[in-house]
Design a protein around this motif. Structure first.
Motif, PDB file in Angstrom:
ATOM      1  N   LEU A  10     -10.756 -10.948   9.106  1.00  0.00           N
ATOM      2  CA  LEU A  10     -10.057 -10.442   8.003  1.00  0.00           C
ATOM      3  C   LEU A  10     -10.914  -9.576   6.725  1.00  0.00           C
ATOM      4  O   LEU A  10     -10.453  -8.911   6.243  1.00  0.00           O
ATOM      5  N   GLU A  11     -12.140 -10.227   6.886  1.00  0.00           N
ATOM      6  CA  GLU A  11     -12.893  -9.381   5.765  1.00  0.00           C
ATOM      7  C   GLU A  11     -13.263  -7.937   6.178  1.00  0.00           C
ATOM      8  O   GLU A  11     -13.097  -7.131   5.082  1.00  0.00           O
ATOM      9  N   ARG A  12     -13.315  -7.578   7.435  1.00  0.00           N
ATOM     10  CA  ARG A  12     -13.333  -6.010   7.627  1.00  0.00           C
ATOM     11  C   ARG A  12     -12.045  -5.249   7.289  1.00  0.00           C
ATOM     12  O   ARG A  12     -12.080  -4.309   6.913  1.00  0.00           O
ATOM     13  N   ARG A  13     -10.887  -5.864   7.479  1.00  0.00           N
ATOM     14  CA  ARG A  13      -9.525  -5.518   7.366  1.00  0.00           C
ATOM     15  C   ARG A  13      -9.101  -5.511   5.991  1.00  0.00           C
ATOM     16  O   ARG A  13      -7.755  -5.016   5.722  1.00  0.00           O
ATOM     17  N   PHE A  14      -9.610  -6.361   5.392  1.00  0.00           N
ATOM     18  CA  PHE A  14      -8.958  -6.774   4.043  1.00  0.00           C
ATOM     19  C   PHE A  14      -8.871  -5.755   3.041  1.00  0.00           C
ATOM     20  O   PHE A  14      -9.963  -4.927   2.597  1.00  0.00           O
ATOM     21  N   PRO A  15      -7.915  -5.398   2.572  1.00  0.00           N
ATOM     22  CA  PRO A  15      -7.383  -4.111   1.833  1.00  0.00           C
ATOM     23  C   PRO A  15      -7.827  -4.197   0.268  1.00  0.00           C
ATOM     24  O   PRO A  15      -7.997  -3.289  -0.202  1.00  0.00           O
ATOM     25  N   LYS A  27      -8.935  -1.182  -2.070  1.00  0.00           N
ATOM     26  CA  LYS A  27     -10.149  -0.454  -1.724  1.00  0.00           C
ATOM     27  C   LYS A  27      -9.777   1.035  -1.765  1.00  0.00           C
ATOM     28  O   LYS A  27     -10.756   1.922  -1.607  1.00  0.00           O
ATOM     29  N   ASP A  28      -8.631   1.455  -1.753  1.00  0.00           N
ATOM     30  CA  ASP A  28      -7.933   2.633  -1.911  1.00  0.00           C
ATOM     31  C   ASP A  28      -7.936   3.348  -3.319  1.00  0.00           C
ATOM     32  O   ASP A  28      -7.219   4.250  -3.864  1.00  0.00           O
ATOM     33  N   ALA A  29      -8.297   2.480  -4.355  1.00  0.00           N
ATOM     34  CA  ALA A  29      -8.254   2.542  -5.820  1.00  0.00           C
ATOM     35  C   ALA A  29      -6.823   2.288  -6.457  1.00  0.00           C
ATOM     36  O   ALA A  29      -6.618   2.967  -7.439  1.00  0.00           O
ATOM     37  N   ASP A  30      -5.998   1.770  -5.603  1.00  0.00           N
ATOM     38  CA  ASP A  30      -4.767   1.326  -6.187  1.00  0.00           C
ATOM     39  C   ASP A  30      -4.762   0.113  -7.173  1.00  0.00           C
ATOM     40  O   ASP A  30      -5.716  -0.681  -6.950  1.00  0.00           O
ATOM     41  N   ILE A  31      -4.050   0.223  -8.429  1.00  0.00           N
ATOM     42  CA  ILE A  31      -4.186  -0.783  -9.390  1.00  0.00           C
ATOM     43  C   ILE A  31      -2.769  -1.591  -9.383  1.00  0.00           C
ATOM     44  O   ILE A  31      -1.673  -0.820  -9.326  1.00  0.00           O
ATOM     45  N   THR A  32      -2.786  -2.839  -9.384  1.00  0.00           N
ATOM     46  CA  THR A  32      -1.822  -3.649  -9.361  1.00  0.00           C
ATOM     47  C   THR A  32      -1.751  -4.694 -10.452  1.00  0.00           C
ATOM     48  O   THR A  32      -2.979  -5.320 -10.476  1.00  0.00           O
ATOM     49  N   VAL A  33      -0.802  -4.956 -11.261  1.00  0.00           N
ATOM     50  CA  VAL A  33      -0.642  -5.901 -12.221  1.00  0.00           C
ATOM     51  C   VAL A  33       0.433  -6.901 -11.695  1.00  0.00           C
ATOM     52  O   VAL A  33       1.553  -6.581 -11.296  1.00  0.00           O
ATOM     53  N   PHE A 112       4.941  -7.338  -8.575  1.00  0.00           N
ATOM     54  CA  PHE A 112       3.769  -6.790  -8.622  1.00  0.00           C
ATOM     55  C   PHE A 112       4.099  -5.214  -8.928  1.00  0.00           C
ATOM     56  O   PHE A 112       4.851  -4.496  -8.105  1.00  0.00           O
ATOM     57  N   LEU A 113       3.303  -4.737  -9.902  1.00  0.00           N
ATOM     58  CA  LEU A 113       3.721  -3.284 -10.175  1.00  0.00           C
ATOM     59  C   LEU A 113       2.327  -2.613  -9.832  1.00  0.00           C
ATOM     60  O   LEU A 113       1.056  -3.024 -10.274  1.00  0.00           O
ATOM     61  N   THR A 114       2.550  -1.559  -9.071  1.00  0.00           N
ATOM     62  CA  THR A 114       1.282  -0.933  -8.423  1.00  0.00           C
ATOM     63  C   THR A 114       1.054   0.719  -8.704  1.00  0.00           C
ATOM     64  O   THR A 114       2.358   1.238  -8.932  1.00  0.00           O
ATOM     65  N   LYS A 115       0.089   1.250  -9.259  1.00  0.00           N
ATOM     66  CA  LYS A 115      -0.176   2.703  -9.446  1.00  0.00           C
ATOM     67  C   LYS A 115      -0.940   3.148  -8.247  1.00  0.00           C
ATOM     68  O   LYS A 115      -1.865   2.741  -8.106  1.00  0.00           O
ATOM     69  N   ILE A 371       1.007  -8.105   1.288  1.00  0.00           N
ATOM     70  CA  ILE A 371      -0.238  -8.966   0.811  1.00  0.00           C
ATOM     71  C   ILE A 371      -0.113  -8.645  -0.954  1.00  0.00           C
ATOM     72  O   ILE A 371      -0.246  -7.496  -1.274  1.00  0.00           O
ATOM     73  N   PRO A 372      -0.228  -9.429  -1.807  1.00  0.00           N
ATOM     74  CA  PRO A 372       0.020  -9.163  -3.195  1.00  0.00           C
ATOM     75  C   PRO A 372      -1.221  -8.095  -3.655  1.00  0.00           C
ATOM     76  O   PRO A 372      -2.351  -8.418  -3.554  1.00  0.00           O
ATOM     77  N   GLY A 373      -0.817  -7.075  -4.176  1.00  0.00           N
ATOM     78  CA  GLY A 373      -1.606  -5.901  -4.469  1.00  0.00           C
ATOM     79  C   GLY A 373      -1.648  -4.850  -3.536  1.00  0.00           C
ATOM     80  O   GLY A 373      -2.532  -3.898  -3.798  1.00  0.00           O
ATOM     81  N   ASN A 374      -1.001  -4.979  -2.285  1.00  0.00           N
ATOM     82  CA  ASN A 374      -1.227  -4.082  -1.341  1.00  0.00           C
ATOM     83  C   ASN A 374       0.046  -3.212  -0.898  1.00  0.00           C
ATOM     84  O   ASN A 374       0.408  -2.666   0.028  1.00  0.00           O
TER      85      ASN A 374
END
Length: 831
Positions: A10-15, A27-33, A112-115, A371-374
């Protein structure tokens, strides 16, 4: 044998990368509130209110910048009620035991609001982080865009919270990431676990045909194309089980996959905000291509027509084009249970008018996206184009009943699942400005569960320290009063009733302290005036002055020379000493006829027909007793005793009001309308209902006859208009009269619909009755009054059951509690 399956950690794939500045950073620089959403309680929202909630979501989403993702995630997990055995009181513990381990569906709603970026928003499933061999974290280079997004999120939050029906609470680090003692939502999602307990991360099998998380089998049903949706969607729908031909119960359009779906599941709703101009331009090109190809296929012509209609709506009405996707992820412990859950899910999706689609292709990718934030990792091919207004119709808009945060209240049940709910109908509504007083008006026909509710109400209030005074005409509180009397060894639970061998007896001149304040003196004058004058015979001013002088002079006598006064002593004082006093003052007979006065009061003097009534030698001051019941059934038709007894009752409660500072007080008046019709009593009632709130008290009137509240001007003016809490039980007997009741009580159409839904869809096998509670004309809901076997035996009004309880208690030496325990055990064995 070694494992040959493709596996990774999971550590290797965790986004996700970090939680910084209140945001989840991928890890792709997306921001989530992340927010927790508080939705309205189920069965309490009207069609107009659903429209208002829908409108607030639409307005809020429109402030978000392009390439944003709105992910609303509703968690529905099976849990069981955990009893609180630390409560004081035999009945409270039996109540908790009755509900212990009762299953229910817990609901938590997150937003979850994501940019993200344009490229990420259009990514396909094969570009998911789940499919990459390595994930290299990216750097957020455009700080201005990130700041603009955070500002838009704050505006989003303000718009939703200002709606008044939905509220958002921003989640912190511990709630998202978790702590050593508490699960975070990311941990919960990756383990499909509830809120409590220790998280154990288990293996996740991402097989599209049979996905598993630990020992949980997972299936997913998706709504990922316009083809599976009905021709029209709406903000709400009619819930037939609780509707009648005269009332309408409404639920949100997506309610069938919300609380109405009873298995473990997560309902995820996505709205993708693209560049509207690019979207419409792409559709223009598609339309032209379909036009050129329409000669080869009729389907192309039809598709072109639909595309043109979409473009016309966007340009003429200014609708915002978005992409949308919804999915229901259900899980179970074994395959057989999963099949049942899958069938239930498919059936509930069909209830929405949608075509169920069991997704066995992109299930792992959609799970990973959840996954929250993804949310930016969503596969674009699983979404479809629509307008924002239609997309928001797929949002769930209700939740379970919530317990009041107030420490004071009563225990009722959620009408959907039957688990206890703590409800404050006295203090919290006052603090919030919903009501201006604590008074209550209760209306329910015979057999509707009225006595059970009022018994439950006063018992809860008593156990929380309130002084309770009850006026009854049907022995409805005999069991509860007897139990309290036995538990307090006679110090409390005073049951005052009239019997030939033990008639009601008072002493109006007795006080614990030996002091007579203004209220005590006035109550004695009113009592004697009631004995002296008929209702239609008002006293002259000179007579009032003479009576006042007699009472005050007698009180001075018994206080200056310490002795216990009574009515016999007062009569003799007026006959002998006061006669001389008025002679010295030259009071004329026409101003005060002392002989006529004594003649009228003679039946209450020693040797008279009612000499027992006002000459009690027990020395009992009821103002210090916390639970007192006056049973008036045997004297309800006695024109002499009833007015006197009712005045004593009111004087007792007024004494409590004045003397007990900072102590909660309640007077509950049951079916005793004849007592309320007298002029003196009506004055007390009016006084009580207008002033009791100033003394931390509340007055409650209970009736079962509609004609009582319609025909009595006392009730209509003094009680209904001064009772901000109205409580109604099953009104089906009065269905043809209900429009009159609605007008009299000032009920709105929403409240009418709720009342007429009472007992329309009770859970099978559960013996309970529902009750509607309205507060201040703005807040209202229907609850269930379900009690334990022990409480049933204490509250019951069935004569045979009461007789059996009293017989067994007599065999046990008067131990009512032990008798209740034995009979309750027998009832459980019989079940």
């Amino acid at each position: 044998m070694s494992n040959v399956m493709k596996a990774d950690t999971l550590e290797r794939r965790f986004p996700l990368l970090a939680f910084e500045h209140g945001c989840i950073v991928s890890k792709d620089a997306d921001i989530t509130v992340a927010f927790e959403v508080a939705l309205p309680e189920i069965f309490t929202v009207t069609a107009e209110e659903y429209e208002a909630v829908h409108s607030s979501w639409v307005k809020a989403i429109k402030v978000l910048p392009e390439h944003s993702v709105v992910c609303k995630q509703d968690w529905f997990t099976k849990e069981t009620y955990r009893a609180d055995y630390g409560k004081d009181g035999f009945l409270s513990r039996s109540y908790e035991r009755h509900f212990n381990e009762r299953p229910y569906l817990n609901h938590r709603c997150y937003l979850f609001l994501t940019k993200t970026t344009r490229e990420r928003n259009r990514g396909k499933s094969d570009f998911s982080t789940l499919c990459r061999s390595r994930i290299l974290p990216k750097e957020i280079t455009d700080k201005e865009t990130a700041a603009h997004f955070i500002e838009a999120v704050e505006q989003f939050e303000r718009i939703v919270n200002d709606s008044g029906r939905v509220s958002l609470r921003r989640l912190g680090r511990d709630e998202i990431v978790g702590t050593a003692e508490r699960r975070g939502i990311i941990e919960r999602y990756l383990s499909l676990a509830g809120e409590s307990g220790t998280v154990v991360l288990e293996d996740i099998r991402l097989d599209p045909a049979m996905m598993r998380v630990g020992n949980k089998h997972v299936c997913m049903y998706t709504m990922s194309s316009a083809d599976v949706l009905p021709g029209t969607v709406g903000t709400d729908m009619k819930y037939g089980r609780m509707s009648t031909d005269r009332s309408d119960c409404r639920l949100s359009f997506a309610a069938p996959v919300g609380l109405l779906l009873s298995c473990n599941h997560v309902y995820s709703q996505y709205v993708f905000i693209d560049d509207a101009r690019d979207t419409l331009q792409a559709m223009e090109r598609t339309s032209r291509n379909l036009l050129s190809l329409s000669r080869y296929s009729r389907a192309n012509a039809v598709n072109r027509e639909w595309t043109e209609m979409f473009l016309d709506e966007a340009h003429t009405k200014g609708f915002m084009p978005v992409r949308c996707h919804c999915n229901v992820m259900a899980w179970a412990e074994d395959e057989a249970e999963l099949r049942t859950a899958g069938n239930d899910t498919a059936g509930q999706i069909a209830q929405m008018g949608c075509t169920p689609r069991h997704n066995t292709v992109d299930c792992p990718t959609l799970f990973w996206t959840g996954i929250p934030g993804n949310a930016a990792d969503f596969p674009a091919e699983e979404s479809f184009h629509t307008f924002l207004e239609q997309a928001v119709c797929l949002f769930t808009a209700e939740t379970n009943y919530r317990s009041s945060p107030s420490p004071f209240g009563i225990r009722l049940s959620d009408r959907r699942s039957g688990v206890p709910v703590h409800v404050d109908i006295s203090d919290e509504p006052m603090r919030r400005g919903i009501t201006t007083n604590r008074n209550k008006f209760v209306l329910g026909p015979s057999g509707s569960g009225k006595s059970f509710f009022t018994n439950h109400l006063v018992r809860n209030y008593y156990e929380q320290g309130a002084h309770v005074l009850l006026v009854d005409t049907g022995n409805s509180y005999q069991g509860l009063c007897g139990l309290i009397n036995a538990r307090t060894r006679g110090e409390d639970g005073i049951y005052v009733t009239y019997r030939e061998d033990d008639p009601i007896s008072f002493n109006p001149f007795y006080t614990d302290t030996g002091e007579f304040d203004v209220e005590k003196r006035e109550s004695i004058k009113t009592l004697i005036l009631t004995l002296w004058k008929r209702e239609d015979e008002p006293p002259r001013r000179s007579e009032e002055v003479a009576l006042s002088g007699a009472v005050n002079a007698y009180i001075r006598r018994i206080t200056e020379n310490p002795q216990t006064g009574d009515f016999n002593g007062f009569y003799e004082f007026v006959r002998d000493e006061y006669r001389n006093i008025i002679k010295e003052k030259n009071v004329r007979e026409k101003d005060f006829d002392i002989d006529g006065f004594l003649n009228v009061l003679e039946p209450f003097y020693r040797g008279g027909d009612y000499d027992f009534l006002l000459n009690s030698d027990k020395g009992l001051d009821l103002s210090s007793r916390r639970f007192v019941v006056f049973e008036l059934d045997n004297i309800s038709n006695n024109k002499v005793l009833l007015p006197v007894v009712t005045l004593v009752i009111m004087e007792t409660f007024v004494a409590k009001m004045r003397r007990l500072k900072g102590v909660r007080k309640m007077i509950l008046i049951e079916e005793c309308w004849k007592a309320l019709m007298s002029a003196n009593m009506s004055g007390y009632i009016l006084y009580l209902f207008k002033t009791v709130r100033k003394y931390f008290g509340e007055a409650v009137v209970v009736t079962q006859e509609v004609d009582d509240i319609i025909s009595s001007p006392i009730v209509k003016e003094a009680i209904i208009n001064n009772s901000d809490c109205k409580i109604l039980l099953d009104q089906r007997k009065y269905l043809n009269k209900f429009s009159q009741i609605q007008q009299l009580l000032g009920l709105s159409d929403k409240e009418k619909d709720q009342i007429l839904s009472i007992n329309q869809a009770n859970r099978p096998g559960a013996p309970y009755r529902e009750v509607w509670i309205g507060l201040g004309g703005t807040n209202s809901a229907v609850y269930a009054t379900e009690v334990s076997d022990e409480e049933y035996l204490v509250y019951t009004t069935e004569e045979t059951e009461k007789a059996e309880l009293m017989r067994l208690a007599g065999e046990l030496g008067g131990d009512i509690e032990q008798a209740v325990r034995r009979l309750a055990a027998q009832r459980r064995e019989a079940k």
